[in-house]
Write an enzyme that holds these catalytic residues in place. Sequence first.
Site, mmCIF file in Angstrom:
data_model
loop_
_atom_site.group_PDB
_atom_site.id
_atom_site.type_symbol
_atom_site.label_atom_id
_atom_site.label_comp_id
_atom_site.label_asym_id
_atom_site.label_seq_id
_atom_site.Cartn_x
_atom_site.Cartn_y
_atom_site.Cartn_z
ATOM 1 N N GLU A 182 0.834 -1.211 0.000
ATOM 2 C CA GLU A 182 0.000 0.000 0.000
ATOM 3 C C GLU A 182 0.860 1.249 0.000
ATOM 4 O O GLU A 182 0.589 2.224 -0.696
ATOM 5 C CB GLU A 182 -0.923 0.002 1.230
ATOM 6 C CG GLU A 182 -1.984 1.115 1.205
ATOM 7 C CD GLU A 182 -1.551 2.421 1.865
ATOM 8 O OE1 GLU A 182 -2.316 3.393 1.783
ATOM 9 O OE2 GLU A 182 -0.452 2.498 2.443
ATOM 10 N N HIS A 210 3.639 8.134 10.021
ATOM 11 C CA HIS A 210 4.916 7.857 9.327
ATOM 12 C C HIS A 210 6.132 8.295 10.133
ATOM 13 O O HIS A 210 7.233 8.380 9.587
ATOM 14 C CB HIS A 210 4.946 8.449 7.910
ATOM 15 C CG HIS A 210 4.087 7.659 6.949
ATOM 16 N ND1 HIS A 210 4.164 7.794 5.580
ATOM 17 C CD2 HIS A 210 3.128 6.724 7.170
ATOM 18 C CE1 HIS A 210 3.298 6.967 5.008
ATOM 19 N NE2 HIS A 210 2.651 6.318 5.950
HETATM 20 CO CO CO Z 1 0.996 4.939 5.559
HETATM 21 ZN ZN ZN Z 2 -1.772 3.354 5.943
#
Ligand code: CO
Ligand code: ZN
Length: 328
Positions: A194, A304
Amino acid sequence: MELLEILEALNQTHGPSGDEGSVREKIAELARPFADEVTADTLGSLIVRKKGDGPRVMLAAHMDSIGFIVTHIEKEGFLRVGKLGGISPKEAAYASVRFKNGVRGVFVPEEKADFGKLKLDECFIDIGVENEEEAKKLVQVGDTCVYDGPIRVQGSRVTGPYLDDRIACAVLLCALERIEKPACDLYLVFTVQEEVGLRGARTAAWWVEPDAGIAVDVTDVDDTPGSERCGTTRLGGGAGIKVMDSSVICHPQVVARLEELAKTGDIPAQRDIMRGGGTDAGALHTTRLGVKTGGVSIPCRYIHTPAETASLQDAEACVQLLTAFVEK
Ligand code: CO
Ligand code: ZN
């Protein structure tokens, strides 16, 4: 199993984009007792089926994580790396990293680098060796590493490196355990790649051929000092019901259905719009002739970074909302 226990188990696995074997094995093991079928597609997405009468419904959560890939090994034994997904050098500075074989290192910016404009080429990984020869006994070009940090809980808040998207994987596994009789033919899909462009969801959705789909992922919040207002949700506000992100405009029927279920089930929920960044919903809704697609999101701070932070209560609300969606 408790959501937190699942999160802890998944946090110990290796699963950067393209190398999800170990996280896939762990999820398969946890899903098997509650599933009718567990298979994987060619790219490696895990497809867990729970049979029921009615339309085919696909719930997707990605099991890959962002990470680094070794591109060069220097004479002095330092590693230079490329990135897998949207990992920022500034946010990764001085983080501990872990390779698949257990080797640990630390991600370091060069002393002379301008920290504000830090580039990946100005950083290296120190694995504590004297030279190239010693380094090559531990790692090779092409090996991948991920953030190496614990899952920590304080009150209702959880912090860890890969809540994106392991917290959604845990949400799906909890829902699977709780669903008694789905009112649909249910496919829980744990997708690969993803973070490098929704690649796994594309092939898995083609395989499943769903009538409706929901992507379950973390989402941006608007509840911290100096917020850039990229998101609309806040921690503790309940399950995010996605209206839009940069990869999808959710189907109005799915949005309305989720809102109705939240209301009648007394499940805390909030509307979610993410102004930057996409989700598996993007790949899902444009599969074949199109799929009625929505998103259920776990609000998450510092996405992140090695310190992603979410609320366990929001995650629980997501479990309840998804369970209601497939049972009714
Ligand atoms: Co992500
Ligand atoms: Zn994600």
